[in-house]
Design a protein around this motif. Structure first.
Motif, PDB file in Angstrom:
ATOM      1  N   ASP A 159       2.056  -5.644   3.787  1.00  0.00           N
ATOM      2  CA  ASP A 159       2.719  -4.408   4.193  1.00  0.00           C
ATOM      3  C   ASP A 159       1.953  -3.843   5.376  1.00  0.00           C
ATOM      4  O   ASP A 159       0.852  -3.307   5.209  1.00  0.00           O
ATOM      5  N   GLU A 160       2.514  -3.988   6.567  1.00  0.00           N
ATOM      6  CA  GLU A 160       1.833  -3.574   7.784  1.00  0.00           C
ATOM      7  C   GLU A 160       1.587  -2.064   7.822  1.00  0.00           C
ATOM      8  O   GLU A 160       0.547  -1.612   8.309  1.00  0.00           O
ATOM      9  N   ALA A 161       2.511  -1.267   7.288  1.00  0.00           N
ATOM     10  CA  ALA A 161       2.381   0.190   7.328  1.00  0.00           C
ATOM     11  C   ALA A 161       1.166   0.684   6.557  1.00  0.00           C
ATOM     12  O   ALA A 161       0.492   1.626   6.975  1.00  0.00           O
ATOM     13  N   THR A 162       0.850   0.030   5.437  1.00  0.00           N
ATOM     14  CA  THR A 162      -0.287   0.461   4.612  1.00  0.00           C
ATOM     15  C   THR A 162      -1.478  -0.480   4.716  1.00  0.00           C
ATOM     16  O   THR A 162      -2.490  -0.264   4.054  1.00  0.00           O
ATOM     17  N   GLU A 163      -1.339  -1.540   5.523  1.00  0.00           N
ATOM     18  CA  GLU A 163      -2.373  -2.567   5.671  1.00  0.00           C
ATOM     19  C   GLU A 163      -2.814  -3.106   4.307  1.00  0.00           C
ATOM     20  O   GLU A 163      -3.999  -3.193   3.999  1.00  0.00           O
ATOM     21  N   THR A 164      -1.820  -3.485   3.506  1.00  0.00           N
ATOM     22  CA  THR A 164      -2.070  -3.929   2.139  1.00  0.00           C
ATOM     23  C   THR A 164      -1.433  -5.296   1.891  1.00  0.00           C
ATOM     24  O   THR A 164      -0.278  -5.519   2.238  1.00  0.00           O
ATOM     25  N   LYS A 177      -3.387  -6.379  -5.543  1.00  0.00           N
ATOM     26  CA  LYS A 177      -3.294  -5.639  -4.282  1.00  0.00           C
ATOM     27  C   LYS A 177      -4.640  -5.647  -3.592  1.00  0.00           C
ATOM     28  O   LYS A 177      -5.676  -5.413  -4.209  1.00  0.00           O
ATOM     29  N   HIS A 208      -6.302  -3.979  -0.097  1.00  0.00           N
ATOM     30  CA  HIS A 208      -6.176  -3.185   1.119  1.00  0.00           C
ATOM     31  C   HIS A 208      -6.908  -3.935   2.227  1.00  0.00           C
ATOM     32  O   HIS A 208      -8.007  -4.429   2.016  1.00  0.00           O
TER      33      HIS A 208
END
Length: 152
Positions: free
Chosen positions: A129-134, A147, A149
């Protein structure tokens, strides 16, 4: 193309006109031995690589490099997530940690720092997830979604 059973990754080119993959027959990562070794190109070794995901590396963008993505993949039987740079440098991003626990470093479901403590078993899926860098990692053996980060 990832060859899970032969433990290597082969380079392909995408034909925009015909919308097909064109093999180059160039083996770029792994040598088919089925072991866990970080390294460059075919000196690196993979152990049942599975699905992967491309992640844009901001440092490459800032340096103006043409290829701005690293490739993160599940190296299932080694219990690790491997990172491959555009120059085919293979390193272990997560997994095989917790040496103080003893036993097989490729087995477990421990959380913690991705390289120092975390363990995985038969991971077979990864997304980013690019938006949360996860990163989200599918651990088939323990039937868990893990998960991470992003840590560079």
């Amino acid at each position: 193309i990832i060859h899970a059973k032969s433990c290597l990754i082969e380079r392909v080119e995408y034909d925009e006109v015909n919308k097909t993959l064109q093999p180059t027959f160039e083996k770029v990562v792994g040598n088919g031995s089925g072991e866990w070794v970080d390294g460059i190109g075919t000196s690196a070794q993979l152990f049942r690589p599975y699905q992967g995901v491309f992640v844009k590396n901001q440092r490459y963008v800032e340096e103006g490099l043409e290829d701005q993505y690293d490739f993160y993949l599940c190296d299932s039987w080694s219990g690790s997530i491997r990172k491959i740079t555009p120059d085919y440098v293979v390193s272990t991003f997560a997994g095989r940690g917790s040496e103080q626990l003893g036993g097989n470093l490729g087995v477990g479901d421990q959380d913690g720092h991705p390289r120092l403590e975390a363990r995985f078993t038969h991971i077979q899926g990864i997304t980013y997830d690019e938006a949360t860098e996860t990163f989200y990692v599918a651990d088939a053996y323990y039937r868990k979604i893990r998960k991470i980060h992003y840590i560079d």
